[in-house]
Design a protein around this motif. Structure first.
Motif, mmCIF file in Angstrom:
data_model
loop_
_atom_site.group_PDB
_atom_site.id
_atom_site.type_symbol
_atom_site.label_atom_id
_atom_site.label_comp_id
_atom_site.label_asym_id
_atom_site.label_seq_id
_atom_site.Cartn_x
_atom_site.Cartn_y
_atom_site.Cartn_z
ATOM 1 N N ASN A 19 0.802 -1.225 0.000
ATOM 2 C CA ASN A 19 0.000 0.000 0.000
ATOM 3 C C ASN A 19 0.837 1.277 0.000
ATOM 4 N N GLU A 20 2.164 1.135 0.055
ATOM 5 C CA GLU A 20 3.026 2.310 0.065
ATOM 6 C C GLU A 20 3.182 2.874 -1.349
ATOM 7 N N PRO A 21 3.116 4.213 -1.486
ATOM 8 C CA PRO A 21 3.314 4.831 -2.809
ATOM 9 C C PRO A 21 4.796 4.839 -3.190
ATOM 10 N N LEU A 22 5.201 3.929 -4.041
ATOM 11 C CA LEU A 22 6.602 3.801 -4.458
ATOM 12 C C LEU A 22 6.684 3.938 -5.972
ATOM 13 N N ASP A 23 7.803 4.476 -6.457
ATOM 14 C CA ASP A 23 8.011 4.531 -7.902
ATOM 15 C C ASP A 23 9.448 4.149 -8.216
ATOM 16 N N ARG A 24 9.705 3.909 -9.485
ATOM 17 C CA ARG A 24 10.996 3.359 -9.903
ATOM 18 C C ARG A 24 12.142 4.349 -9.773
ATOM 19 N N SER A 25 11.832 5.614 -9.570
ATOM 20 C CA SER A 25 12.894 6.614 -9.406
ATOM 21 C C SER A 25 13.305 6.783 -7.944
ATOM 22 N N SER A 26 12.680 6.010 -7.063
ATOM 23 C CA SER A 26 12.957 6.154 -5.635
ATOM 24 C C SER A 26 14.365 5.696 -5.293
ATOM 25 N N SER A 27 14.943 6.315 -4.273
ATOM 26 C CA SER A 27 16.175 5.837 -3.657
ATOM 27 C C SER A 27 15.855 5.527 -2.199
ATOM 28 N N PHE A 28 16.679 4.694 -1.569
ATOM 29 C CA PHE A 28 16.301 4.133 -0.278
ATOM 30 C C PHE A 28 17.432 4.287 0.741
ATOM 31 N N TYR A 29 17.023 4.400 2.033
ATOM 32 C CA TYR A 29 17.997 4.446 3.120
ATOM 33 C C TYR A 29 17.346 3.884 4.381
ATOM 34 N N LEU A 30 18.168 3.659 5.419
ATOM 35 C CA LEU A 30 17.701 3.168 6.715
ATOM 36 C C LEU A 30 17.994 4.226 7.767
ATOM 37 N N SER A 31 16.946 4.808 8.342
ATOM 38 C CA SER A 31 17.136 5.891 9.304
ATOM 39 C C SER A 31 17.585 5.398 10.677
ATOM 40 N N ASP A 32 17.382 4.101 10.966
ATOM 41 C CA ASP A 32 17.672 3.597 12.310
ATOM 42 C C ASP A 32 18.993 2.847 12.392
ATOM 43 N N GLU A 33 19.821 2.945 11.342
ATOM 44 C CA GLU A 33 21.097 2.245 11.355
ATOM 45 C C GLU A 33 22.218 3.165 10.906
ATOM 46 N N ALA A 34 23.410 2.834 11.362
ATOM 47 C CA ALA A 34 24.581 3.593 10.944
ATOM 48 C C ALA A 34 24.891 3.324 9.480
ATOM 49 N N SER A 35 25.690 4.170 8.910
ATOM 50 C CA SER A 35 26.139 3.981 7.533
ATOM 51 C C SER A 35 26.840 2.642 7.384
ATOM 52 N N SER A 36 26.692 2.027 6.220
ATOM 53 C CA SER A 36 27.299 0.712 5.984
ATOM 54 C C SER A 36 28.678 0.817 5.345
ATOM 55 N N SER A 37 29.351 1.927 5.564
ATOM 56 C CA SER A 37 30.654 2.136 4.932
ATOM 57 C C SER A 37 31.777 1.422 5.666
ATOM 58 N N GLU A 38 31.454 0.767 6.798
ATOM 59 C CA GLU A 38 32.495 0.070 7.539
ATOM 60 C C GLU A 38 33.113 -1.039 6.696
ATOM 61 N N ARG A 39 34.355 -1.390 7.050
ATOM 62 C CA ARG A 39 35.017 -2.473 6.341
ATOM 63 C C ARG A 39 34.271 -3.782 6.591
ATOM 64 N N THR A 40 34.388 -4.698 5.624
ATOM 65 C CA THR A 40 33.632 -5.951 5.710
ATOM 66 C C THR A 40 34.529 -7.157 5.942
ATOM 67 N N SER A 41 35.725 -6.956 6.449
ATOM 68 C CA SER A 41 36.557 -8.093 6.798
ATOM 69 C C SER A 41 35.967 -8.752 8.042
ATOM 70 N N PRO A 42 36.218 -10.051 8.242
ATOM 71 C CA PRO A 42 35.684 -10.710 9.443
ATOM 72 C C PRO A 42 36.109 -10.023 10.733
ATOM 73 N N ALA A 43 37.367 -9.561 10.808
ATOM 74 C CA ALA A 43 37.842 -8.907 12.033
ATOM 75 C C ALA A 43 37.104 -7.597 12.278
ATOM 76 N N ALA A 44 36.893 -6.812 11.200
ATOM 77 C CA ALA A 44 36.208 -5.526 11.353
ATOM 78 C C ALA A 44 34.758 -5.727 11.781
ATOM 79 N N MET A 45 34.097 -6.720 11.211
ATOM 80 C CA MET A 45 32.707 -6.974 11.574
ATOM 81 C C MET A 45 32.599 -7.513 12.993
ATOM 82 N N PHE A 46 33.593 -8.278 13.426
ATOM 83 C CA PHE A 46 33.617 -8.752 14.808
ATOM 84 C C PHE A 46 33.741 -7.577 15.776
ATOM 85 N N GLN A 47 34.601 -6.612 15.444
ATOM 86 C CA GLN A 47 34.796 -5.450 16.317
ATOM 87 C C GLN A 47 33.509 -4.653 16.486
#
Length: 449
Positions: A221-249
């Motif tokens: 029921n949400e009004p969405l269109d193909r030009s939309s861009s998306f984000y998450l307001s309740d989470e930090a940016s996902s720019s952190e490194r993705t190595s196992p050690a970094a994700m563990f930290q």
């Protein structure tokens, strides 16, 4: 820009949510079915292979060792590659390995196959938990994890029923053949119908078209269109490194520095109690005077009722806070202590006390499992659940090995096993009450910009 977190938070539970929940329950059902077969077929395997008590301990522990490794690998890959491909891959491998177990002729072959099967089972659970937490409305997140783990308990209970129905007539091998084949059929269904987590896609910067398609199903029921861009307001940016050690930290960032260790210890204590029960519950009750079929049915029934109790307990927890998770072990500890002290063995209260002890152990464990992923952001949620599962698997491995050495063979040893389980339940109570305090602090912490 469209805030996906807000859309998911206010969305109503609909048919597509229900379909994801059903698929996830099917995944964990066959996970529990394949995994717990060894516990219920062990008396038959023991008689055929002439296993010693020590050998039985190692056979039971083999899958838990595999789970430890699989929990970390599967969780990391699920955060890196997505929930769906890891769930699908683990289900296919589990089907193959369960079917192959039916060909085992020696304890060594059996241990190797159960070790490999444990890898797939350990790798599957954290992605399944994460998928549900990330697509459900806020009020259903923890409860959804408990519901899908109800699938695991239903599968575990079904493994007892199937063993009783098949093993006495066709042998224990046939049980593994049937369950492996059924799991492969499920994998085919998942290939065409299991969705990817929309939260994970946004957190990882996946194409807007893929996010839009998934979001339209969850919130039609949400009004969405193909030009939309998306984000998450309740989470930090996902720019952190993705190595196992970094994700563990990142698991120890902010108030998570207190929450993560408490989750680990609570999960460890609960796992020791539940896996001592699932590994040797039938043998314990046999030593205390029940027949193997009666003990098997009792184990199947209490496993199912414990899982249902976990769903009810989490529904209460969603409204009143995580401290209520301590209710189940607080009820279960006295009943387990009564068994350990041998106060009810020869009277009419023996079966009722066994029922209450086993049900509360299962109820508390189902609720503790639900805690493992709800406090982490999407980019590391599977990693958080995977590490909690990894730590808990130390208890899962230790339970059958320690149980075989110290809690099997005589009635007195069995009673000691129940006393040790009661101590584990007390550990869960302490950790959960402390966790509730720090979880409240975490909800007040704002995400990083």
């Amino acid at each position: 820009m469209i805030d996906v977190a807000e859309i998911l938070r206010v969305s109503a539970f609909g048919r597509y949510h229900l379909w994801i929940l059903i698929l996830s329950c099917a995944v964990t059902f066959f996970d529990g079915l394949d995994f717990l077969l060894i516990a219920y077929t062990l008396p038959y395997i023991r008689d055929e292979m002439h296993l010693s008590e020590t050998a039985m301990g190692y056979v039971s522990a083999a899958a838990f060792v595999g789970q430890m490794i699989g929990a970390l690998a599967g969780a990391y890959l699920a955060d890196l590659l997505g929930r769906k491909p890891i769930i699908l891959t683990c289900t296919v491998l589990s089907a193959f390995l369960t079917f192959s177990t039916g060909f085992a002729q020696t304890p060594e072959t059996l241990m190797i196959l159960r070790l490999l099967a444990g890898l797939t089972i350990g790798g599957l659970l954290a992605p399944a938990w994460s998928l549900n937490v990330e697509v459900m409305p806020r009020a259903m997140r923890a409860t959804s994890v408990t519901i899908i783990m109800l699938g695991f308990s239903l599968g575990a209970s079904a493994s007892g029923a199937l063993t009783n129905l098949i093993a006495p007539h066709l042998g224990w091998h046939a049980v593994f053949f049937l369950c492996g084949a059924l799991t492969l059929i499920l994998a085919l269904v998942l290939l065409f119908t299991l969705p990817e987590s929309v939260r994970w896609m946004v957190a990882k910067g996946k194409p807007a078209s893929a996010v839009l398609s998934a979001l339209q199903r969850l919130a039609p029921n949400e009004p969405l269109d193909r030009s939309s861009s998306f984000y998450l307001s309740d989470e930090a940016s996902s720019s952190e490194r993705t190595s196992p050690a970094a994700m563990f930290q990142q698991l120890f960032k902010g108030w998570l520095a207190y929450i993560t260790p408490l989750i680990w210890v609570a999960y460890f204590c609960s796992s020791f109690a539940i896996y001592l029960k699932t590994s040797f519950g039938v043998l314990f009750l046999e030593e205390l005077g029940l027949s193997v079929p009666d003990a098997t049915w009792l184990g199947a029934v209490t496993g199912l009722l414990g899982a249902l109790g976990g769903v009810l307990l989490l529904a209460l927890t969603e409204k009143r806070g995580p401290a209520w998770i301590a209710l189940a072990p607080a009820i279960g500890a006295p009943f387990t202590l009564l068994l350990g002290l041998g106060l009810v063995l020869n009277g009419p209260f023996f079966i009722p006390v066994v029922l209450m002890s086993s049900i509360m152990v299962g109820t508390g464990h189902a609720a503790v499992v639900a805690m493992t992923g709800i406090y982490y952001p999407s980019a590391i949620r599977a990693t958080g659940g995977g590490w909690a599962s990894f730590v808990a698997k130390f208890a899962s491995v230790a339970a059958p090995i320690i149980g075989a050495h110290f809690f099997l063979g005589t009635k007195e040893r069995v009673l000691h096993g129940y006393l040790f389980s009661a101590a584990c339940l007390l550990g869960v109570i302490v950790c959960v009450l402390a966790l509730a305090k720090f979880a409240a602090r975490l909800t007040e912490q704002k995400p990083d910009a």
